[in-house]
Design a protein around this motif. Structure first.
Motif, PDB file in Angstrom:
ATOM      1  N   SER A   1      -5.071  -6.812   7.345  1.00 41.07           N
ATOM      2  CA  SER A   1      -5.900  -5.945   6.231  1.00 41.07           C
ATOM      3  C   SER A   1      -7.112  -7.283   6.106  1.00 41.07           C
ATOM      4  O   SER A   1      -8.281  -6.608   5.656  1.00 41.07           O
ATOM      5  CB  SER A   1      -5.242  -6.279   4.956  1.00 41.07           C
TER       6      SER A   1
ATOM      7  N   ASP B   1      -0.698  -7.266   4.031  1.00 43.94           N
ATOM      8  CA  ASP B   1       0.213  -6.940   2.794  1.00 43.94           C
ATOM      9  C   ASP B   1       0.297  -8.335   1.767  1.00 43.94           C
ATOM     10  O   ASP B   1       1.385  -8.677   1.552  1.00 43.94           O
ATOM     11  CB  ASP B   1       1.413  -6.392   3.108  1.00 43.94           C
TER      12      ASP B   1
ATOM     13  N   LYS C   1       5.056 -13.141   0.448  1.00 41.01           N
ATOM     14  CA  LYS C   1       3.914 -12.722   0.049  1.00 41.01           C
ATOM     15  C   LYS C   1       3.198 -13.830  -0.675  1.00 41.01           C
ATOM     16  O   LYS C   1       3.986 -14.848  -1.299  1.00 41.01           O
ATOM     17  CB  LYS C   1       3.773 -11.519  -0.924  1.00 41.01           C
TER      18      LYS C   1
END
Length: 121
Positions: free
Chosen positions: A23, A62, A94
């Motif tokens: 991303s 993510d 994450k």
């Protein structure tokens, strides 16, 4: 290596990594050379000529991060570097603080800051 070539490699890395699922991608690329001569008593004591180049990447998928770097600028090597980084990013946890900062508008007169000397180029 010309600046246009470096830009093409960096642009390829960003585009390819995003096609593979990143991303966000941060790319830093460098190529340079060094030349040093040491003289003692009018004789050359040491002579060094060296070149270096590097591509460094930070990929975010993510909220998961991986970094990668290489001195090999061949497109197939850059693709493999990115593919491996994508795989590693998917395996990590994450990190909510790892994102690339939001783009902010700046109203600075960059010339007045004198950060770059055009006589050097």
């Amino acid at each position: 290596m010309k600046n246009q070539d470096l830009m093409k490699i960096a642009e390829y890395a960003v585009t390819y990594s995003q096609k593979q699922g990143a991303s966000h991608t941060q790319a830093s690329i460098h190529a340079g050379s060094e030349f040093t001569v040491e003289v003692r008593d009018a004789e050359i004591e040491r002579l060094v000529e060296a070149g270096s180049q590097s591509l460094s990447l930070k990929l975010i998928i993510d909220g998961k991060v991986a970094t990668a770097s290489s001195s090999d600028f061949a497109m197939d090597s850059v693709s493999r570097l990115i593919d491996n980084a994508i795989k590693r990013a998917r395996l990590t946890s994450k990190d909510p603080y790892s994102g690339i900062p939001e783009k902010q508008r700046t109203d600075y007169d960059l010339e007045s800051l004198k950060l770059f000397d055009h006589k050097l180029v």
